[in-house]
Write a protein that holds these residues in place. Structure first.
Motif, PDB file in Angstrom:
ATOM      1  N   THR A 134      43.636  59.160  38.609  1.00 37.75           N
ATOM      2  CA  THR A 134      42.443  58.394  38.255  1.00 37.75           C
ATOM      3  C   THR A 134      41.814  57.809  39.509  1.00 37.75           C
ATOM      4  O   THR A 134      42.477  57.598  40.521  1.00 37.75           O
ATOM      5  N   PRO A 170      38.286  50.557  32.946  1.00 38.12           N
ATOM      6  CA  PRO A 170      39.050  51.646  33.563  1.00 38.12           C
ATOM      7  C   PRO A 170      38.150  52.609  34.344  1.00 38.12           C
ATOM      8  O   PRO A 170      37.201  53.166  33.803  1.00 38.12           O
ATOM      9  N   LEU A 172      38.378  55.980  35.590  1.00 33.49           N
ATOM     10  CA  LEU A 172      39.241  57.139  35.438  1.00 33.49           C
ATOM     11  C   LEU A 172      38.746  58.351  36.212  1.00 33.49           C
ATOM     12  O   LEU A 172      39.527  59.061  36.830  1.00 33.49           O
ATOM     13  N   ASP A 176      32.799  57.691  35.726  1.00 31.74           N
ATOM     14  CA  ASP A 176      32.938  56.238  35.596  1.00 31.74           C
ATOM     15  C   ASP A 176      32.441  55.528  36.848  1.00 31.74           C
ATOM     16  O   ASP A 176      31.739  54.510  36.767  1.00 31.74           O
ATOM     17  N   SER A 439      36.428  54.535  28.706  1.00 30.76           N
ATOM     18  CA  SER A 439      36.591  54.001  30.055  1.00 30.76           C
ATOM     19  C   SER A 439      35.296  53.316  30.466  1.00 30.76           C
ATOM     20  O   SER A 439      34.458  52.968  29.630  1.00 30.76           O
ATOM     21  N   ARG A 489      43.270  47.312  29.143  1.00 33.43           N
ATOM     22  CA  ARG A 489      43.572  48.737  29.117  1.00 33.43           C
ATOM     23  C   ARG A 489      44.393  49.167  30.312  1.00 33.43           C
ATOM     24  O   ARG A 489      44.306  48.598  31.388  1.00 33.43           O
ATOM     25  N   ILE A 491      45.347  51.931  33.180  1.00 29.27           N
ATOM     26  CA  ILE A 491      44.848  53.067  33.959  1.00 29.27           C
ATOM     27  C   ILE A 491      46.076  53.785  34.463  1.00 29.27           C
ATOM     28  O   ILE A 491      46.824  53.254  35.277  1.00 29.27           O
TER      29      ILE A 491
END
Length: 513
Positions: A134, A170, A172, A176, A439, A489, A491
């Protein structure tokens, strides 16, 4: 005592070790192999890194194959970056012929053809286990260095990562990262300015173009989930170390992607593996074939980072070996860290070639038995000049060596053999799945849509004043709304609440799940 006997005794004194070792070949004097004058590598010093160099067609790849085989037979797993596609044959046993039989007899080894446990991997479209990471695991430092950003641009990337870390967004994949950068100079501009200061649109646009350049080299296939756990490199099967072959034949013209992957892998191993110090054998060895592709397009910052990792990763029990055409392909500061040096023949067709040979000869110990610069241009295929570190860290005598033959196949696997290996792989089932969970891209889209809808609704209805309600009105910004997300969350294997970053800017190994 004859000169041949003197030479054999010289090698026996220099290449006799207390602990386990790998037999690499037998010594050569005046172009004649000396029977049983064995040249060895102590397993204990293989975390001191190494170089395998030589002109095209001199046998570098087979030397790499031999070392990886012997490591596996001694229970040490390895990772091979295969840019030419000619290492997959390690999975199948070799075959005996008169040439191999003669060479094995001269060296004094019992040749037994055998296939070794192999895992085929890829960061692109090649068949095998898909390796991914990620963006957030990669970290702001490595991302900035791969894109060769200046100080101002690095500051913006650090801001983006800080914002996403604290607001549970996140990061990722590259989609993103681009979405957050757009948010910084558009919908979230006012709030970002209050919290971090103003951000230039021109700076963000430059970073966006750098990301597009990465995407054009295939980086979108590398960034994402599920992220690879480097502990899966450290496996054994029936006491033999697993040889993980990362197939990179389709990215030879994409050096930035290769550099990105290599640096992230080294960084991840450094951050994840515990301190081990010196032990009887390494925990893992990495072989980087065609290493000039890493350094030829690398910035000074990137080379500095590679140098730092090579220095530090030894204490994790990990050895890094560069395979390239000439030692000058590797920066001096990196070359100076390498304990094992295997030099195949070099060609002297131009004045530049002759200068490179002279410089190469100066990097090896002096020998009373031959002139190094002359041997460098007269060795045959499967011969090399070798010097290693003994168990006390002292360089061994320089040895012109007839190298042992590989015990595995000296050719590639067929397509049907590759397909069979991929089908039976447990790691393929673990990693070759499509994941596109919620994300930063989706969360920002949702929150921006809600904020726009709320703003539109507020125009169509009267809002009681703070005075009539007896309470002050508190407007909720987009950032505040984002921070109310109750689910923290993950990652990859890292948890935001515990998030710390190591010296390379990636997630700290101690915080991984």
């Amino acid at each position: 005592m004859s000169k041949a006997e003197d030479f054999k005794q010289h090698l026996e004194q220099g290449y006799t070790f207390k602990g386990n070792s790998i037999i690499l070949g037998t010594g050569i004097l005046n172009h004649e192999p000396i029977p049983h004058a064995q040249v060895k590598i102590p397993l204990k010093t293989l975390n001191r890194h190494g170089l395998i160099a030589g002109a095209t067609g001199t046998g570098k790849t087979k030397t790499l194959q031999v070392i990886a085989e012997q490591l596996s037979l001694n229970g040490v797993p390895s990772v091979l970056m295969d840019l030419k596609g000619d290492l997959s044959g390690i999975a199948q046993s070799g075959s005996m012929n008169p040439h191999i039989e003669k060479r094995a007899g001269l060296i004094g080894i019992d040749y037994q053809a055998i296939g070794l446990p192999v895992e085929l991997m890829s960061i692109s479209h090649e068949k095998g286990v898909k390796l991914k990471a990620t963006v957030s695991e990669f970290g702001p430092v490595l991302i900035s260095q791969i894109m060769e950003l200046n100080d101002t641009q690095r500051g913006v990337i650090a801001l983006v990562f800080r914002y996403c870390d604290t607001h549970h967004l996140p990061l990722l994949d590259l989609k993103d990262l681009k979405k957050v950068l757009q948010f910084v100079i558009n919908e979230g501009k006012d709030e970002i300015s209050k919290e971090f200061g103003a951000v230039s649109s021109a700076t963000v646009n430059t970073i966006m173009r750098k990301i597009i350049e990465l995407e054009q080299q295939g980086a979108e296939n590398f960034f994402g989930e599920p992220s690879f756990d480097v502990q899966d490199f450290v496996r054994t099967v029936d006491g033999k170390g697993v040889v993980s072959i990362i197939r990179l034949t389709d990215i030879q013209n994409q050096p930035k992607l290769f550099s990105t992957f290599m640096l992230s892998l080294l960084s991840e191993i450094y951050e994840t593996f515990p301190e081990q110090g010196d032990s009887d054998k390494p925990k893992l060895c990495l072989f980087i074939d065609e290493a000039h592709l890493v350094f030829s397009t690398a910035s000074k910052d990137l080379i500095d980072k590679i140098e730092a990792i090579v220095k530090l990763i030894r204490s994790k029990g990990v050895g890094v070996f560069f395979c390239t055409q000439t030692p000058t392909d590797v920066p001096d500061n990196v070359l100076g860290q390498l304990g094992l040096k295997i030099q195949h023949s070099l060609r002297a067709f131009t004045a530049k070639d002759r200068k490179a040979i002279t410089k190469t000869a100066e990097n090896y110990p002096l020998s009373a038995f031959y002139k190094t610069d002359e041997v460098l241009t007269s060795m045959g295929i499967g011969e090399a000049l070798v010097t290693v570190l003994n168990e006390k860290g002292i360089p061994t005598p320089l040895a012109h060596t007839l190298l042992r033959p590989p015990v595995s196949r000296m050719d590639i696997l067929t397509e049907s053999e590759i397909d069979s290996m991929v089908r039976s792989s447990s790691l393929v089932k673990k990693y070759n799945i499509e994941i596109d969970r919620e994300s930063a891209f989706e969360l920002l889209d949702q929150k921006i849509s809600r904020a726009e809808a709320a703003a539109e609704a507020s125009k169509n209805q009267s809002i009681p004043s703070a005075k009539s309600k007896g309470k002050p009105i508190q407007e909720t910004s987009i950032i505040e709304e984002l921070s109310k997300n109750t689910m923290v969350r993950q990652i990859g294997r890292s948890i935001f609440r515990e998030l710390t970053r190591g010296i390379l800017g990636s997630f700290s190994g101690s915080k991984r799940r």
